[in-house]
Design an enzyme around this catalytic site. Structure first.
Site, PDB file in Angstrom:
ATOM      1  N   ASN A  13      33.566  53.641  43.606  1.00  0.00           N
ATOM      2  CA  ASN A  13      33.476  53.636  45.065  1.00  0.00           C
ATOM      3  C   ASN A  13      34.635  52.802  45.598  1.00  0.00           C
ATOM      4  O   ASN A  13      34.616  51.580  45.504  1.00  0.00           O
ATOM      5  CB  ASN A  13      32.121  53.033  45.481  1.00  0.00           C
ATOM      6  CG  ASN A  13      31.972  52.933  46.986  1.00  0.00           C
ATOM      7  OD1 ASN A  13      32.792  53.470  47.734  1.00  0.00           O
ATOM      8  ND2 ASN A  13      30.930  52.239  47.433  1.00  0.00           N
ATOM      9  N   TRP A  14      35.639  53.483  46.130  1.00  0.00           N
ATOM     10  CA  TRP A  14      36.834  52.765  46.609  1.00  0.00           C
ATOM     11  C   TRP A  14      36.582  52.079  47.953  1.00  0.00           C
ATOM     12  O   TRP A  14      37.444  51.333  48.434  1.00  0.00           O
ATOM     13  CB  TRP A  14      38.014  53.734  46.740  1.00  0.00           C
ATOM     14  CG  TRP A  14      38.525  54.277  45.431  1.00  0.00           C
ATOM     15  CD1 TRP A  14      38.060  53.971  44.177  1.00  0.00           C
ATOM     16  CD2 TRP A  14      39.590  55.211  45.245  1.00  0.00           C
ATOM     17  NE1 TRP A  14      38.771  54.661  43.220  1.00  0.00           N
ATOM     18  CE2 TRP A  14      39.723  55.430  43.853  1.00  0.00           C
ATOM     19  CE3 TRP A  14      40.453  55.891  46.111  1.00  0.00           C
ATOM     20  CZ2 TRP A  14      40.685  56.299  43.320  1.00  0.00           C
ATOM     21  CZ3 TRP A  14      41.407  56.755  45.578  1.00  0.00           C
ATOM     22  CH2 TRP A  14      41.517  56.949  44.194  1.00  0.00           C
ATOM     23  N   LYS A  15      35.473  52.362  48.584  1.00  0.00           N
ATOM     24  CA  LYS A  15      35.152  51.786  49.901  1.00  0.00           C
ATOM     25  C   LYS A  15      36.334  51.996  50.875  1.00  0.00           C
ATOM     26  O   LYS A  15      36.988  53.019  50.807  1.00  0.00           O
ATOM     27  CB  LYS A  15      34.759  50.318  49.771  1.00  0.00           C
ATOM     28  CG  LYS A  15      33.696  50.104  48.693  1.00  0.00           C
ATOM     29  CD  LYS A  15      33.099  48.748  48.741  1.00  0.00           C
ATOM     30  CE  LYS A  15      32.161  48.571  47.560  1.00  0.00           C
ATOM     31  NZ  LYS A  15      31.351  47.377  47.675  1.00  0.00           N
ATOM     32  N   HIS A 104      24.274  53.990  50.738  1.00  0.00           N
ATOM     33  CA  HIS A 104      24.885  52.762  50.209  1.00  0.00           C
ATOM     34  C   HIS A 104      24.446  51.583  51.076  1.00  0.00           C
ATOM     35  O   HIS A 104      24.345  51.712  52.307  1.00  0.00           O
ATOM     36  CB  HIS A 104      26.416  52.895  50.194  1.00  0.00           C
ATOM     37  CG  HIS A 104      27.066  51.799  49.400  1.00  0.00           C
ATOM     38  ND1 HIS A 104      27.245  50.543  49.919  1.00  0.00           N
ATOM     39  CD2 HIS A 104      27.533  51.760  48.134  1.00  0.00           C
ATOM     40  CE1 HIS A 104      27.814  49.780  48.997  1.00  0.00           C
ATOM     41  NE2 HIS A 104      28.005  50.497  47.900  1.00  0.00           N
ATOM     42  N   GLU A 106      25.950  49.112  52.196  1.00  0.00           N
ATOM     43  CA  GLU A 106      26.865  48.766  53.297  1.00  0.00           C
ATOM     44  C   GLU A 106      26.633  49.685  54.494  1.00  0.00           C
ATOM     45  O   GLU A 106      26.761  49.258  55.647  1.00  0.00           O
ATOM     46  CB  GLU A 106      28.319  48.822  52.805  1.00  0.00           C
ATOM     47  CG  GLU A 106      28.623  47.624  51.904  1.00  0.00           C
ATOM     48  CD  GLU A 106      29.711  47.867  50.872  1.00  0.00           C
ATOM     49  OE1 GLU A 106      30.458  48.840  50.990  1.00  0.00           O
ATOM     50  OE2 GLU A 106      29.798  47.053  49.929  1.00  0.00           O
ATOM     51  N   GLU A 176      21.388  49.539  43.128  1.00  0.00           N
ATOM     52  CA  GLU A 176      22.378  48.504  43.392  1.00  0.00           C
ATOM     53  C   GLU A 176      21.717  47.334  44.103  1.00  0.00           C
ATOM     54  O   GLU A 176      21.541  47.373  45.343  1.00  0.00           O
ATOM     55  CB  GLU A 176      23.484  49.056  44.295  1.00  0.00           C
ATOM     56  CG  GLU A 176      24.211  50.238  43.718  1.00  0.00           C
ATOM     57  CD  GLU A 176      25.581  50.404  44.367  1.00  0.00           C
ATOM     58  OE1 GLU A 176      26.576  50.300  43.653  1.00  0.00           O
ATOM     59  OE2 GLU A 176      25.639  50.589  45.587  1.00  0.00           O
ATOM     60  N   GLY A 182      29.738  43.212  44.921  1.00  0.00           N
ATOM     61  CA  GLY A 182      30.957  42.521  45.337  1.00  0.00           C
ATOM     62  C   GLY A 182      30.875  41.006  45.245  1.00  0.00           C
ATOM     63  O   GLY A 182      31.712  40.302  45.796  1.00  0.00           O
ATOM     64  N   SER A 220      28.863  44.648  40.705  1.00  0.00           N
ATOM     65  CA  SER A 220      29.796  43.872  39.889  1.00  0.00           C
ATOM     66  C   SER A 220      29.880  44.344  38.436  1.00  0.00           C
ATOM     67  O   SER A 220      29.963  43.532  37.516  1.00  0.00           O
ATOM     68  CB  SER A 220      29.445  42.379  39.960  1.00  0.00           C
ATOM     69  OG  SER A 220      29.542  41.916  41.300  1.00  0.00           O
ATOM     70  N   GLY A 241      32.365  49.362  42.240  1.00  0.00           N
ATOM     71  CA  GLY A 241      33.186  49.086  43.414  1.00  0.00           C
ATOM     72  C   GLY A 241      34.518  48.502  43.003  1.00  0.00           C
ATOM     73  O   GLY A 241      35.438  49.202  42.580  1.00  0.00           O
ATOM     74  N   GLY A 242      34.622  47.176  43.103  1.00  0.00           N
ATOM     75  CA  GLY A 242      35.888  46.464  42.869  1.00  0.00           C
ATOM     76  C   GLY A 242      36.642  46.909  41.625  1.00  0.00           C
ATOM     77  O   GLY A 242      37.851  47.175  41.695  1.00  0.00           O
TER      78      GLY A 242
HETATM   79  C1  PEP Z   1      29.457  49.268  45.185  1.00  0.00           C
HETATM   80  O1  PEP Z   1      30.132  49.202  46.172  1.00  0.00           O
HETATM   81  O2  PEP Z   1      28.705  50.229  45.063  1.00  0.00           O
HETATM   82  C2  PEP Z   1      29.549  48.214  44.167  1.00  0.00           C
HETATM   83  C3  PEP Z   1      28.682  48.212  43.209  1.00  0.00           C
HETATM   84  O3  PEP Z   1      30.555  47.275  44.314  1.00  0.00           O
HETATM   85  P1  PEP Z   1      31.012  46.154  43.228  1.00  0.00           P
HETATM   86  O4  PEP Z   1      31.145  46.854  41.895  1.00  0.00           O
HETATM   87  O5  PEP Z   1      32.305  45.644  43.734  1.00  0.00           O
HETATM   88  O6  PEP Z   1      29.932  45.129  43.191  1.00  0.00           O
END
Ligand code: PEP
Length: 261
Positions: A13-15, A104, A106, A176, A182, A220, A241-242
């Site tokens: 997920n590049w957000k 999600h 967010e 999640e 994050g 993470s 994500g990251g």
């Molecule tokens: C996400 O945005 O779905 C996520 C899990 O982010 P991260 O891996 O950065 O925690």
């Protein structure tokens, strides 16, 4: 070997990232990793979710790789019409996008996607024939007050009324925990597995497809914890994500899950 018949999914997920120049580099790097050192479609589904303005470009550039292009969100409105700024499931499908993230945290927290809105998005995405990666997860406060399981199972139940029996095969769940997104904090493999087993139990009460639905973990995930997470029987992949903004890290995470097959 996990012994599971579910093919894992690893989705990046590049957000709201990255800028064009960095995206070009990331795509080139991904192409290099995923075409030189192939991960077969039987061992892992791989996807990346860029910002909506980049969907078509990314899809075109990755068409000769095993990497699928995933939308980060979809409108709660179906079809076409006077809805400025919105992208419907039909428009995604028409552009060749077959996968979408819905719910999600967010979107739920920052953009006020309520359970009702999320439900409408799931319904329209499925009706258009998209595969939905449906995100669920509890806040830190909910976990600390012992409500995590109830919250997550309710989120699963929220969509049960709009997913028709044959559509469950187009659902992937991403668990999640919000406190792990994050933040660098990952749920321990034991805690994640416990929640995943509960989700599977809940799904099995709703649909006879329950044992076949992939349940991804997100929060993470990085190469350093992917192997341990991948070894858990009910963790069938990762929403990343990251670490998905670095092709090598993302590839290593995908490899960790592919190796369980
Ligand atoms: C996400 O945005 O779905 C996520 C899990 O982010 P991260 O891996 O950065 O925690």
């Amino acid at each position: 070997m996990s012994g599971s018949t579910i093919i894992p999914w690893v989705v990046g997920n590049w957000k709201m990232n990255p800028l064009q120049a960095n995206a070009q580099q990331l795509i080139q790097d991904l192409k290099q990793y995923f075409t030189q050192e192939q991960i077969s479609a039987q061992s892992c589904h791989i996807g990346v979710a860029p910002v909506s303005i980049a969907l078509l470009n990314v899809r075109a550039q990755l068409c000769d790789t095993p990497i699928k292009t995933v939308a980060q969100d979809v409108s709660r409105i179906a079809g076409l019409g006077a809805y400025t700024g919105e992208v419907s499931a039909e428009l995604l499908k028409d552009s060749g996008i077959q996968f979408v993230l819905v719910g999600h945290s967010e979107r739920r927290e920052i953009f006020a996607d309520t359970a009702e809105i999320v439900k409408q998005k799931v319904q329209h995405a499925l009706s258009a024939g998209l595969t939905v990666i449906y995100c669920v997860g509890e806040s830190l406060e909910q976990r600390e007050s012992g409500q995590a399981e109830q919250v997550v199972l309710q989120q699963i139940c929220d969509i049960a009324t709009v997913v028709q029996a044959e559509q469950w095969q187009k659902i992937v769940i991403a668990y999640e925990p919000i406190w792990a997104i994050g933040t660098g904090k990952t749920a321990s493999p034991e805690d994640a597995q416990t929640m995943h087993a509960k989700i599977r139990e809940g799904l099995s009460q709703i649909t006879d497809q329950g044992k076949n639905i992939a349940i991804l973990y997100g929060g993470s995930v990085k190469p350093e914890n992917a192997v341990e997470l991948a070894a858990c029987p009910d963790i069938n992949g990762a929403l990343v994500g990251g670490a998905s903004l670095n092709a090598e890290s993302f590839y290593q995470i995908a490899q960790a899950f592919a190796k369980t097959q």
